[in-house]
Design an enzyme around this catalytic site. Structure first.
Site, PDB file in Angstrom:
ATOM      1  N   THR A 153      -3.868   2.889  -0.940  1.00 34.07           N
ATOM      2  CA  THR A 153      -5.143   2.265  -1.305  1.00 34.07           C
ATOM      3  C   THR A 153      -5.423   1.012  -0.491  1.00 34.07           C
ATOM      4  O   THR A 153      -6.555   0.541  -0.460  1.00 34.07           O
ATOM      5  CB  THR A 153      -5.179   1.897  -2.804  1.00 34.07           C
TER       6      THR A 153
ATOM      7  N   ASP B 122       1.087  -4.901   3.709  1.00 31.29           N
ATOM      8  CA  ASP B 122       2.457  -5.171   4.130  1.00 31.29           C
ATOM      9  C   ASP B 122       2.611  -6.591   4.657  1.00 31.29           C
ATOM     10  O   ASP B 122       3.534  -7.322   4.287  1.00 31.29           O
ATOM     11  CB  ASP B 122       2.887  -4.179   5.201  1.00 31.29           C
TER      12      ASP B 122
END
Length: 222
Positions: free
Chosen positions: A34, A169
């Protein structure tokens, strides 16, 4: 780990690193796939990390040393191109994006290592990019704020490496806090920390030795 980086740096470049940066990997508890669709995610930094040591050079060369592979890669800050080794690209990509944005950086030495299992889905590449942007910011006094660092790290992977990843990330690596998860809106970058106190329970992170590479998958197509 810092002692390992310092020792290897000194052996490779005959000087002490000016700065050593630690950037953690991440797990994500809610919201797979997502982030690049501008959705919500719930990541957290982990206790595995990439460590990078830096120093300035007096010329325009970029000398990159990987402790783990035992490789030395040399390039020029004025002519950064993708390599055949891949790992230098995450570093050069950050330098390239900073220069494209008008930031002045010169040649530098860098030694990198880490204890994040590569290809295990723990964002070792994002941690590497995050460590590089933080290190170059400190080395050259760029005065970036942390959100800017996150964006530059993502751009490096999107544009130089060629992986169309989302921002989760890098965000978790740069913005992670001990014993906290981050509720992140990947569209607006609004975020909120929540305590992650499990009491008698534990979340186990298992390295199954099954490796994956997003670059060779249909990730970019999706």
């Amino acid at each position: 780990m810092k002692e390992i980086v310092s020792s290897a740096f000194k052996k490779q470049f005959a000087s002490e690193p000016t700065i050593i940066v630690r950037s953690p990997g991440r797990i994500n508890l809610i919201g797979e796939h997502t982030d690049y669709n501008n959705g919500f995610v719930l990541p957290a930094a982990i206790d595995k990390a990439i460590y990078s040591g830096f120093s300035k050079r007096d010329d325009t060369q970029v000398h990159l040393h990987s402790i783990d592979s035992g490789q030395l890669f040399v390039s020029d800050i004025n002519n950064l191109e993708r390599s055949d080794l891949l790992w230098p690209d995450y570093i050069m990509g950050v330098a390239d994006e900073l220069q494209r944005a008008g930031y002045k950086i010169g040649g530098f030495n860098a030694t990198v290592t880490g204890d994040i299992p590569v290809g295990a889905g723990l964002s070792s590449s994002a941690a590497l990019e995050s460590s590089i942007v933080f290190g170059l910011d400190e080395l050259y006094g760029l005065k970036l704020d942390r959100i800017e660092m996150v964006k530059f790290a993502q751009k490096a992977e999107n544009n130089f490496v060629g992986m169309q990843c989302g921002i989760m990330d890098m965000f978790a690596s740069v913005m992670g806090k001990k014993d906290m998860v981050i509720l992140l809106n990947c569209d607006t970058l609004q975020y909120k920390y929540f305590p992650f106190e499990l009491g008698e329970y534990k979340v186990l992170l298992l390295d199954t030795q099954v490796k994956h590479s997003l670059a060779s998958s249909a990730y970019n197509d999706r």
